[in-house]
Design a protein around this motif. Structure first.
Motif, PDB file in Angstrom:
ATOM      1  N   GLY A  90      10.759  -5.247   8.002  1.00  0.00           N
ATOM      2  CA  GLY A  90      10.116  -4.040   8.538  1.00  0.00           C
ATOM      3  C   GLY A  90      11.141  -2.944   8.777  1.00  0.00           C
ATOM      4  N   ASN A  93       9.712   0.613   9.279  1.00  0.00           N
ATOM      5  CA  ASN A  93       9.182   0.815  10.640  1.00  0.00           C
ATOM      6  C   ASN A  93      10.330   1.073  11.606  1.00  0.00           C
ATOM      7  OD1 ASN A  93       6.579   0.315   9.777  1.00  0.00           O
ATOM      8  ND2 ASN A  93       6.473  -1.765  10.606  1.00  0.00           N
ATOM      9  N   TRP A 101       8.755  -4.852  13.826  1.00  0.00           N
ATOM     10  CA  TRP A 101       9.744  -5.404  12.902  1.00  0.00           C
ATOM     11  C   TRP A 101      10.203  -6.739  13.490  1.00  0.00           C
ATOM     12  CZ3 TRP A 101      13.934  -5.784  16.070  1.00  0.00           C
ATOM     13  CH2 TRP A 101      14.037  -4.857  17.112  1.00  0.00           C
ATOM     14  N   GLY A 188       3.505  -3.150   7.701  1.00  0.00           N
ATOM     15  CA  GLY A 188       4.861  -2.949   7.212  1.00  0.00           C
ATOM     16  C   GLY A 188       5.892  -4.010   7.529  1.00  0.00           C
ATOM     17  N   ALA A 189       5.464  -5.211   7.897  1.00  0.00           N
ATOM     18  CA  ALA A 189       6.427  -6.309   8.097  1.00  0.00           C
ATOM     19  C   ALA A 189       5.731  -7.614   7.699  1.00  0.00           C
ATOM     20  CB  ALA A 189       6.913  -6.363   9.538  1.00  0.00           C
TER      21      ALA A 189
END
Ligand code: IPD
Ligand code: CA
Ligand code: CA
Ligand code: CA
Length: 262
Positions: A90, A93, A101, A188-189
């Motif tokens: 991440g 992020n 993250w 996003g992770a």
């Protein structure tokens, strides 16, 4: 639940790297960022976290092999065991100041992932799993969600960045799945997406073109939480292909069929 010596080592390394990342996250605007390719960034924070983890893990188990996102592959004297590490999953992020993250550490034995740790340091949520010992978040046992119908299920995914060849397939997946389910999130992770499937927060997750280090730890979390992990196509090994689909048993067949347009 008593953890093995290796798992304790992984937790120690993840917490130590997590402390370094939290410190860097507070002053993220001062971090020097470089690009490894379109949309693919790396900073001192990623490299320092990997350095810390490598020092802890290989310091204690010098014969094990190594695969880390930022330092690559290294054979060990023991060809049956390998650490698989994403020091900061991440990164985008993280660099945008978004607290989503994680550190991801897995141990592979004879080609099978036997333990995994995903540490969300910003929220102090430590997800861990060991073969046969279940999946846990801090001291709470995890279980995948019990939802049985697509229309009530929320899925996570990752949308390829840069000019990735699988973008059209992803757009097709979204067109098929979104009208049939309760929602799709792209946070996003990938390691955390899988940890959240294990925790029953997401009902399922799918993504293409991931790397072994993105999914190794999350994969055992989902399995030990009673979930199902496979490739997107039949017979695909997620660790080798980078295509992964994870959810509870009840949703698996409709989830897969919907993505295939059946
Ligand atoms: C990324 C994240 C993201 C996924 C990307 C990965 P990184 O890892 O897991 O969710 O969509 O494909 O590369 O680069 O932040 O470690
Ligand atoms: Ca990266
Ligand atoms: Ca990653
Ligand atoms: Ca990373």
């Amino acid at each position: 639940m008593a953890a093995s010596a290796n798992l304790n080592l992984m937790i120690k390394a993840a917490r130590k790297a997590g402390r370094s990342l939290v410190k860097d996250f507070r002053e993220v605007e001062n971090l020097q960022v470089s690009s490894k390719g379109p949309g693919d960034f790396v900073s001192r924070a990623d490299r320092e976290a990997e350095r810390i983890i490598k020092e802890e893990l290989l310091g204690a188990r010098p014969t094990y092999g190594w695969l880390g996102e930022e330092t690559g592959e290294q054979d060990g004297a023991d060809p049956t065991r390998r650490w698989i590490v994403d020091p900061l999953d991440g990164t985008t992020n993280f660099l945008h100041g978004m607290p989503h993250w994680a550190v991801s550490i897995a141990l592979e034995h004879k080609g099978e992932i036997v333990s995994g740790v995903v540490f969300d340091a910003a929220k102090d949520e430590l997800f861990w799993a060991e073969k046969g010992a279940g999946a846990w978040m801090n001291d709470r046992r995890l279980r995948v969600s019990g939802r049985r119908h697509l229309h009530e299920a929320v899925f996570a995914t990752g949308i390829p960045f840069g000019a990735k060849s699988t973008l059209p397939a992803m757009m097709q997946d979204l067109a098929r799945l979104m009208p049939a389910c309760a929602g799709v999130r792209r946070w996003g992770a990938a390691a955390l997406d899988l940890a959240w499937v294990a925790a029953g927060r997401f009902d399922g997750f799918w993504e293409r073109e991931l790397h072994t280090w993105d999914i190794a730890a999350g994969l055992i979390l989902v399995k030990e939480a009673g979930g199902f992990v496979s490739g997107i196509r039949d017979g695909q090994d997620p660790l080798e292909s980078g295509s992964i689909l994870a959810c509870n048993d009840a949703l698996f067949s409709t989830f897969q069929k919907t993505l295939r347009g059946e």
